[in-house]
Design an enzyme around this catalytic site. Structure first.
Site, PDB file in Angstrom:
ATOM      1  N   ASN A   7       0.868  -1.182   0.000  1.00 33.15           N
ATOM      2  CA  ASN A   7       0.000   0.000   0.000  1.00 33.15           C
ATOM      3  C   ASN A   7       0.904   1.232   0.000  1.00 33.15           C
ATOM      4  O   ASN A   7       1.487   1.576   1.026  1.00 33.15           O
ATOM      5  CB  ASN A   7      -0.898  -0.034   1.249  1.00 33.15           C
ATOM      6  CG  ASN A   7      -1.765   1.200   1.369  1.00 33.15           C
ATOM      7  OD1 ASN A   7      -1.792   2.053   0.471  1.00 33.15           O
ATOM      8  ND2 ASN A   7      -2.479   1.307   2.479  1.00 33.15           N
ATOM      9  N   TRP A   8       1.007   1.872  -1.158  1.00 35.85           N
ATOM     10  CA  TRP A   8       1.933   3.009  -1.283  1.00 35.85           C
ATOM     11  C   TRP A   8       1.380   4.266  -0.623  1.00 35.85           C
ATOM     12  O   TRP A   8       2.089   5.271  -0.500  1.00 35.85           O
ATOM     13  CB  TRP A   8       2.232   3.291  -2.761  1.00 35.85           C
ATOM     14  CG  TRP A   8       2.914   2.170  -3.490  1.00 35.85           C
ATOM     15  CD1 TRP A   8       3.271   0.938  -2.980  1.00 35.85           C
ATOM     16  CD2 TRP A   8       3.350   2.147  -4.864  1.00 35.85           C
ATOM     17  NE1 TRP A   8       3.879   0.177  -3.951  1.00 35.85           N
ATOM     18  CE2 TRP A   8       3.941   0.889  -5.115  1.00 35.85           C
ATOM     19  CE3 TRP A   8       3.283   3.078  -5.908  1.00 35.85           C
ATOM     20  CZ2 TRP A   8       4.469   0.548  -6.364  1.00 35.85           C
ATOM     21  CZ3 TRP A   8       3.811   2.727  -7.148  1.00 35.85           C
ATOM     22  CH2 TRP A   8       4.404   1.477  -7.371  1.00 35.85           C
ATOM     23  N   LYS A   9       0.122   4.246  -0.251  1.00 36.53           N
ATOM     24  CA  LYS A   9      -0.536   5.412   0.372  1.00 36.53           C
ATOM     25  C   LYS A   9      -0.325   6.670  -0.499  1.00 36.53           C
ATOM     26  O   LYS A   9      -0.227   6.552  -1.718  1.00 36.53           O
ATOM     27  CB  LYS A   9      -0.045   5.593   1.810  1.00 36.53           C
ATOM     28  CG  LYS A   9      -0.233   4.293   2.630  1.00 36.53           C
ATOM     29  CD  LYS A   9      -0.087   4.456   4.107  1.00 36.53           C
ATOM     30  CE  LYS A   9      -0.298   3.108   4.800  1.00 36.53           C
ATOM     31  NZ  LYS A   9      -0.178   3.167   6.249  1.00 36.53           N
ATOM     32  N   HIS A  96      -9.584   0.879   4.988  1.00 45.74           N
ATOM     33  CA  HIS A  96      -8.301   1.071   5.669  1.00 45.74           C
ATOM     34  C   HIS A  96      -8.526   1.968   6.889  1.00 45.74           C
ATOM     35  O   HIS A  96      -9.340   2.893   6.844  1.00 45.74           O
ATOM     36  CB  HIS A  96      -7.283   1.701   4.716  1.00 45.74           C
ATOM     37  CG  HIS A  96      -5.896   1.665   5.264  1.00 45.74           C
ATOM     38  ND1 HIS A  96      -5.458   2.578   6.205  1.00 45.74           N
ATOM     39  CD2 HIS A  96      -4.855   0.822   5.037  1.00 45.74           C
ATOM     40  CE1 HIS A  96      -4.200   2.279   6.528  1.00 45.74           C
ATOM     41  NE2 HIS A  96      -3.819   1.225   5.833  1.00 45.74           N
ATOM     42  N   GLU A  98      -6.933   4.350   8.005  1.00 50.35           N
ATOM     43  CA  GLU A  98      -6.755   5.780   7.726  1.00 50.35           C
ATOM     44  C   GLU A  98      -8.011   6.379   7.095  1.00 50.35           C
ATOM     45  O   GLU A  98      -8.343   7.543   7.317  1.00 50.35           O
ATOM     46  CB  GLU A  98      -5.512   5.987   6.840  1.00 50.35           C
ATOM     47  CG  GLU A  98      -4.235   5.781   7.637  1.00 50.35           C
ATOM     48  CD  GLU A  98      -3.061   5.246   6.850  1.00 50.35           C
ATOM     49  OE1 GLU A  98      -3.082   5.287   5.610  1.00 50.35           O
ATOM     50  OE2 GLU A  98      -2.103   4.760   7.497  1.00 50.35           O
ATOM     51  N   GLU A 168      -5.061  -5.078  10.522  1.00 48.78           N
ATOM     52  CA  GLU A 168      -4.068  -4.028  10.736  1.00 48.78           C
ATOM     53  C   GLU A 168      -4.360  -3.314  12.057  1.00 48.78           C
ATOM     54  O   GLU A 168      -5.187  -2.389  12.100  1.00 48.78           O
ATOM     55  CB  GLU A 168      -4.119  -3.006   9.595  1.00 48.78           C
ATOM     56  CG  GLU A 168      -3.836  -3.603   8.230  1.00 48.78           C
ATOM     57  CD  GLU A 168      -3.312  -2.560   7.244  1.00 48.78           C
ATOM     58  OE1 GLU A 168      -2.250  -2.795   6.672  1.00 48.78           O
ATOM     59  OE2 GLU A 168      -3.947  -1.509   7.078  1.00 48.78           O
ATOM     60  N   GLY A 174       2.502   2.422  10.848  1.00 43.52           N
ATOM     61  CA  GLY A 174       3.408   3.559  10.690  1.00 43.52           C
ATOM     62  C   GLY A 174       4.072   3.990  11.989  1.00 43.52           C
ATOM     63  O   GLY A 174       4.680   5.054  12.056  1.00 43.52           O
ATOM     64  N   SER A 211       3.671  -1.924  10.342  1.00 44.77           N
ATOM     65  CA  SER A 211       5.126  -1.899  10.560  1.00 44.77           C
ATOM     66  C   SER A 211       5.800  -3.233  10.241  1.00 44.77           C
ATOM     67  O   SER A 211       6.782  -3.610  10.888  1.00 44.77           O
ATOM     68  CB  SER A 211       5.449  -1.457  11.991  1.00 44.77           C
ATOM     69  OG  SER A 211       4.941  -0.163  12.228  1.00 44.77           O
ATOM     70  N   GLY A 232       2.935  -1.067   4.297  1.00 38.13           N
ATOM     71  CA  GLY A 232       2.946   0.358   4.013  1.00 38.13           C
ATOM     72  C   GLY A 232       4.358   0.833   3.721  1.00 38.13           C
ATOM     73  O   GLY A 232       4.877   0.672   2.609  1.00 38.13           O
ATOM     74  N   GLY A 233       5.014   1.393   4.716  1.00 36.58           N
ATOM     75  CA  GLY A 233       6.333   2.010   4.554  1.00 36.58           C
ATOM     76  C   GLY A 233       7.328   1.156   3.775  1.00 36.58           C
ATOM     77  O   GLY A 233       7.993   1.645   2.852  1.00 36.58           O
TER      78      GLY A 233
END
Ligand code: 13P
Length: 251
Positions: A7-9, A96, A98, A168, A174, A211, A232-233
């Site tokens: 997930n590149w966000k 998600h 977010e 998640e 994150g 993470s 993510g990251g």
């Protein structure tokens, strides 16, 4: 089924996104991927170029990070599932944390989006997870299951098998804080058992997200009910994402 999704966000210019995809294509040959299904989820504007870059790489799929439940109409700023399918996107991340936290998405929105995604032959990647207070209060199993139940309550059981679930924990997203392998396994096993008991379906992949990176993935991916990750990251760093595919393949 083993599945790793990145997930590149809201990151990268068009050029940076293209460079990242080029590095992933180079590192993720059909042989390198093996039995792992790989999914990348760039921001909307990067979807067409990503789909195009992957035309000859059928073993990597493309997901959007969101989609609107209506097929079209007066919804300024939104993109429908029908439009995503038209752009040859394969899957869509739904619910998600977010989106729930910052954009007020409710369980009802998530349910509507799952139905719309399935209607347009997109694979829904449905995200659930508890916040820190719920983890501390010990209500995390009930909270995550309530989200998942709502997401699938009006979906036909035969369609649920086509979906992907991502657990998640919000406190791990994150933050650098990762759920322990045992914590992940506990929730995954619970959600799978509840899915079986309620809908008679338990074979959909359940991914862990929060993470997750090469240094901690081995133990998490080794868990019986962890079928892969939603990253993510670490998905923004080609070498890390490629390494995560290797770890999952070997698990
Ligand atoms: P991080 O891997 O950056 O914690 O993000 C996880 C996530 O939200 C994937 O959807």
């Amino acid at each position: 089924m083993k599945l790793l999704a990145g997930n590149w966000k809201m990151n990268n210019t068009l050029e940076e996104g293209a460079d990242l995809m080029e590095a992933l294509i180079e590192g993720l040959s059909a042989e390198a991927v093996g039995d792992v299904r790989v999914v990348v989820s760039p921001p909307y504007l990067q979807l067409p170029q990503t789909v195009h870059a992957l035309w000859e790489n059928a073993h990597i799929a493309v997901a959007a990070q969101n989609g609107h439940a209506a097929d079209g109409g007066a919804f300024t700023g939104e993109v429908s599932m029908a439009m995503l399918r038209d752009a040859e996107v394969d899957a869509v991340i739904i619910g998600h944390s977010e989106r729930r936290q910052y954009f007020g998405e409710t369980d009802q929105d998530v349910s509507d989006k799952v139905k719309s995604a399935l209607k347009h032959q997109l694979i829904p990647i449905v995200c659930v997870g508890e916040v820190l207070e719920q983890r501390k209060a010990g209500t995390y199993l009930a909270e995550t299951w309530a989200q998942l139940h709502a997401a699938f309550a009006s979906v036909k059981p035969e369609d649920i098998s086509d979906c992907v679930i991502a657990y998640e924990p919000v406190w791990a997203i994150g933050t650098g804080e990762v759920a322990s392998a045992a914590q992940a396994q506990e929730v995954h096993a619970y959600l799978r058992a509840q899915m079986e008991a309620t809908f008679g379906v338990s074979d959909m992949p359940i991914l862990y997200g929060g993470s997750c990176k090469p240094s901690n993935a081995e133990e998490i991916f080794a868990q019986k009910d962890v079928d892969g990750g939603l990253i993510g990251g670490a998905s923004l760093v080609a070498a890390d994402f490629i390494e995560l595919v290797r770890i999952l393949k070997a698990s």
